[in-house]
Design an enzyme around this catalytic site. Structure first.
Site, PDB file in Angstrom:
ATOM      1  N   ILE A 189       0.867  -1.184   0.000  1.00  0.00           N
ATOM      2  CA  ILE A 189       0.000   0.000   0.000  1.00  0.00           C
ATOM      3  C   ILE A 189       0.900   1.229   0.000  1.00  0.00           C
ATOM      4  O   ILE A 189       1.668   1.448   0.940  1.00  0.00           O
ATOM      5  CB  ILE A 189      -0.940   0.001   1.220  1.00  0.00           C
ATOM      6  CG1 ILE A 189      -1.860  -1.232   1.182  1.00  0.00           C
ATOM      7  CG2 ILE A 189      -1.761   1.282   1.263  1.00  0.00           C
ATOM      8  CD1 ILE A 189      -2.766  -1.360   2.386  1.00  0.00           C
ATOM      9  N   GLU A 190       0.825   2.020  -1.070  1.00  0.00           N
ATOM     10  CA  GLU A 190       1.730   3.153  -1.244  1.00  0.00           C
ATOM     11  C   GLU A 190       0.960   4.477  -1.285  1.00  0.00           C
ATOM     12  O   GLU A 190      -0.235   4.507  -1.562  1.00  0.00           O
ATOM     13  CB  GLU A 190       2.536   2.987  -2.537  1.00  0.00           C
ATOM     14  CG  GLU A 190       3.353   1.694  -2.583  1.00  0.00           C
ATOM     15  CD  GLU A 190       4.130   1.555  -3.891  1.00  0.00           C
ATOM     16  OE1 GLU A 190       4.526   2.593  -4.462  1.00  0.00           O
ATOM     17  OE2 GLU A 190       4.339   0.407  -4.333  1.00  0.00           O
ATOM     18  N   ASN A 191       1.698   5.561  -0.999  1.00  0.00           N
ATOM     19  CA  ASN A 191       1.204   6.936  -1.133  1.00  0.00           C
ATOM     20  C   ASN A 191       0.136   7.297  -0.102  1.00  0.00           C
ATOM     21  O   ASN A 191      -0.604   8.236  -0.296  1.00  0.00           O
ATOM     22  CB  ASN A 191       0.671   7.185  -2.557  1.00  0.00           C
ATOM     23  CG  ASN A 191       0.489   8.680  -2.835  1.00  0.00           C
ATOM     24  OD1 ASN A 191       1.260   9.505  -2.338  1.00  0.00           O
ATOM     25  ND2 ASN A 191      -0.528   9.026  -3.598  1.00  0.00           N
TER      26      ASN A 191
END
Length: 815
Positions: A189-191
């Site tokens: 899970i990015e950003n």
């Protein structure tokens, strides 16, 4: 002359037993240093080479006339067959299933592959993405684990919504892992931001609890060479994630990104600093370095500003456009510069064509990737990860396995081999040759520690930890001496276990406060020789070893109100303070005469009655949201039990504990307690929607809430849109009638629609028909509030005096 066999150990490793009669004792010892040099040993060599493919041979034991005279680590005896390889994982993203399978086979050394099966959509929901049973079965047949990645694909809002209910998300994933015979999950899970840091950690912790221990839970984390703790980088609590995950896969790339100035994707310094940041927080054996199989392209006209491109595509571009390739020694990164001219071959990157002009690509090749892989060996990390397999060149795929290989030659094994010096004096040389520099010396009768063999030489470890070589002709192998062992207890946190008794030597492992170790012999120069529970042997500073068993501490939970904390274990002693239901205390040791010795959060120590202490953590409560209409609340967790009441869509309930057999134990706002089917409970707060109206002409609908993002569509004055939630930073998230979702500036959205009368006189009727009663008249130019568009050529409107009625839409212009 000699006989040999394999003996299985309790840990399912094997010892190679070589037996020699008393008349050939010298011949038996000769085997230890000349196995591959003489013909009489060739059958033994072949035997070892075949067996070591399928089993792990731990040590070689030499018996002369039935007495063990030497025990040698297998890696020292036959280093080629003791060789191994670092952990190797890759992401499968793009290409067909059959292509992915063939590429995995081509490399042949992957331990884990991570396909894109678990997606988080823009609403924060988990979406299952084309799970391939063919790929899973093929990988398992090759002994490769299938650990899908959980990805929000850089969608911050989707990731934030998903992390509002980490427990629910973890439960869904664990279910799919079991259903599809998967081997775990790689959380990517990015950003999201530092505001989601704790929720991110809770997700990983819950996944580790729900997914069987023999399966993998890993996390892809942002490289953080500068120690940032806010924004995207701040969402990763390396230390906490490292405690729960099997390993962290550092995304050691995107040093330069789409939108930045041109530069390396992953310079050697950037990767090295990212590793060092991780090592300060996570053990080396839990760190995987992620390398890019892609580069980034910039054009002189700005049309390409760091767009991603696979290195297999870069290879074609370099060839087709005769690009000028330079290798930057400082960053250990290649760069290609080329010109596209009118009439040249058409090349598209992610659907975007290269138009005539000048271009620069920073990328990776075999040399740069091998340099980064060397850092895995330098810091003795768990291994290597790569994004993404389908972007690699054939040369990279062909070399990847060899880059990750390492050998145990020269490393001390489970049993140390000792030798006695037989020469009057014996030189210790830097290399195994008489031309090499002399670095030390031994005298006749000295006992030396042997850690390796090489072509008639023994590699020995000196007292100060240095390694050197002595001629095997002047060393007499000694039977292992009996050494007293004791149990020691570690008294510090993350205490280093070193290869030799010096702070300059390699760190093999870490141990923590309360860990037990087996101590061999006595303290020597401030160090103890220890063996860990996993079999690792090394040296620990004597400052962190105690031979007194520590008192065990546990967390206890208070079960009563205003429970007295007393000075001693009796109701007659002084009261030091009070604790209340749900308070946590540190309990020292076991119950004694109905009392526990406890320490409060403020540091106060005293005694509490055992009647008020539990070691079971109290049930956690959460807010749940009902997703159905007239959902039954039952007396017990079965459809056969009495109905206590009903709840409706959007109602909130207090949920006690976890789901059990498809039911949640809930408490309603009025205090009623009962059970509701888990199918109708969500832990994500529902998003409120309302109808908005556009107030401008050709208003842009953008991909994200910024004027820099792509334009998806246009809307015009009077158009109706569905608005999700409230305005954030001057933008509304909207959905058009066509189904397109995006963002519109809040300056152009109103929730009240007005119209202006164009007829000289316009009747206001009681209903939407010319046959209905006339309630009044509107004059040309008069403004009305439009409450509803019936879709049949009529508007329901509100007049200035508050009266409502219907007017023909033909004579009203929407403003």
């Amino acid at each position: 002359m000699y006989h040999y066999r394999l003996a299985e150990n309790q840990d399912h490793s094997y010892d190679l037993i070589i037996s020699v009669d008393r008349y050939h004792a010298e011949f038996g010892l000769d085997i230890l240093s000349n196995l591959k040099a003489k013909k009489p040993y060739q059958d033994l060599s072949r035997f070892i080479r075949e067996k070591s493919k399928d089993i792990r041979i731990k040590s070689v034991k030499l018996l002369v006339a039935g007495v063990m005279v030497a025990s040698v680590p297998f890696g020292m005896f036959f280093p080629a067959e003791a060789a191994g390889s670092k952990f190797n994982m890759t992401y499968l993203y793009g290409g067909s299933v059959s292509q992915q399978i063939e590429q995995v086979k081509k490399v042949g050394s992957f331990n884990t592959v991570s396909p894109s099966y678990f997606d988080i959509d823009s609403a924060g929901k988990l979406v299952l993405n084309n799970v391939s049973t063919q790929l899973i079965e093929e990988m398992h047949s090759m002994g490769v684990k299938v650990v899908p990645m959980l990805s929000n694909h850089w969608d911050r809002r989707g990731g934030q919504l998903a992390l509002k209910d980490p427990e629910g998300l973890a439960s869904q994933i664990a279910g799919y892992v079991e259903q599809y015979n998967l081997d775990g999950v790689n959380v990517d899970i990015e950003n999201v931001t530092h505001n989601e840091r704790d929720a991110y950690t809770r997700l990983v912790a819950r996944l580790r609890e729900l997914i069987p221990q023999d399966k993998e839970v890993s996390v892809a984390v942002a490289a953080n060479p500068n120690g940032w703790n806010t924004g995207w980088h701040g969402s990763y609590d390396y230390e906490a994630l490292g405690r729960h995950a099997d390993y962290l896969m550092i995304m050691a790339y995107d040093e330069h990104w789409q939108g930045s100035e041109a530069g390396p994707v992953a310079s050697i310094g950037f990767v090295d600093r990212s590793i060092q940041y991780a090592l300060e927080r996570v053990p080396a054996e839990k760190i995987v370095v992620g390398v890019p199989f892609f580069g980034r392209i910039w054009s002189q006209d700005g049309a390409f500003n760091g767009n991603g491109v696979g290195i297999n595509t870069v290879e074609s571009i370099v060839r087709d456009f005769n690009a000028k390739v330079t290798y930057d020694e400082t960053t250990q990164s290649p760069k290609a510069e080329f010109t596209v001219r009118e009439g040249d071959k058409t090349i598209t990157i992610n659907g975007k064509r290269l138009t005539p002009g000048n271009y620069t690509i920073w990328y990776e090749d075999e040399r740069s990737l091998e340099e980064k892989t060397e850092l895995v060996h330098k810091y003795d990390l768990k291994g290597l990860g790569s994004w993404a397999l389908g972007q690699a060149t054939d040369n990279v795929l062909g070399n990847l396995s060899s880059w990750l290989e390492y050998s145990d030659e020269g490393v001390e094994g489970d049993t140390v081999l000792f030798g006695r010096v037989t020469a009057t004096s014996l030189r210790v040389r830097e290399e195994p040759t008489t031309d090499s520099a002399v670095i030390d010396g031994f005298q006749q009768g000295d006992i030396v520690t042997i850690v390796g063999t090489q072509s008639g030489w023994y590699q020995v470890r000196l007292a100060d930890g240095r390694l050197g070589f002595v001629s095997a002709l002047y060393i007499e192998i000694q039977p292992p001496a009996a050494v007293e062992t004791r149990t020691g207890y570690i008294t510090g946190d993350r205490v280093r276990v070193r290869e030799s008794a010096t702070t300059e030597s390699t760190i093999l492992e870490h141990v923590n406060r309360g860990d037990t170790v087996t101590v061999h012999g006595e303290e020597q120069n401030g160090w103890f020789h220890v063996e860990l529970a996993g079999g690792v042997k090394g040296y620990v500073s004597a400052d962190y070893v105690s031979f007194t068993e520590p008192v065990v501490t546990r967390t206890g939970y208070i079960t009563g109100d205003r429970v007295r904390v007393r000075e001693s274990a009796t109701t007659e002693s002084a009261i030091l303070g009070h604790v209340n239901r749900g308070d946590t205390v540190t309990v020292h040791g076991e119950e004694q005469n109905g009392w526990f010795h406890v320490e409060l959060a403020g540091g106060i120590k005293g005694y509490v009655s055992a009647d008020y202490v539990s070691f079971t953590e109290p049930v956690v409560t959460r807010t749940g949201y009902i997703t159905g209409d007239r959902v039954r609340v039952r007396e017990s967790a079965t459809t056969e039990s009495a109905i206590l009441g009903h709840v409706n869509r959007g109602d909130t309930v207090t949920v006690h504990g976890e789901e059990q057999n498809g039911w949640f134990h809930v408490e309603l706002a009025g205090g009623v307690k009962g059970y509701v089917s888990a199918d109708y409970v969500s832990f994500i707060e529902p998003v409120v929607t309302q109808t908005g109206y556009i107030t401008g002409d050709r208003v842009r609908v953008r991909e994200s809430a910024t004027t820099e993002s792509a334009i998806l569509e246009h809307v015009n004055r009077g158009d109706a849109v569905t608005v999700y939630g409230e305005a954030e930073n001057g933008w509304f998230q909207v959905e058009l009638t066509s189904g397109v979702k995006g963002y519109v500036s809040a300056d152009y959205v109103t929730f009240t629609q007005t119209g202006q009368v164009t007829a000289t006189s316009l009747r206001v009727r009681q209903s939407a028909t010319t046959d209905s009663k006339t309630l009044g008249y509107l004059k040309q130019g008069q403004t009305v509030t439009i409450l509803e568009d019936t879709g049949t050529g009529w508007y329901r409107v509100e007049l200035p005096d508050g009266l409502t009625g219907y007017v023909s839409a033909d004579y009203v212009v929407v403003r």
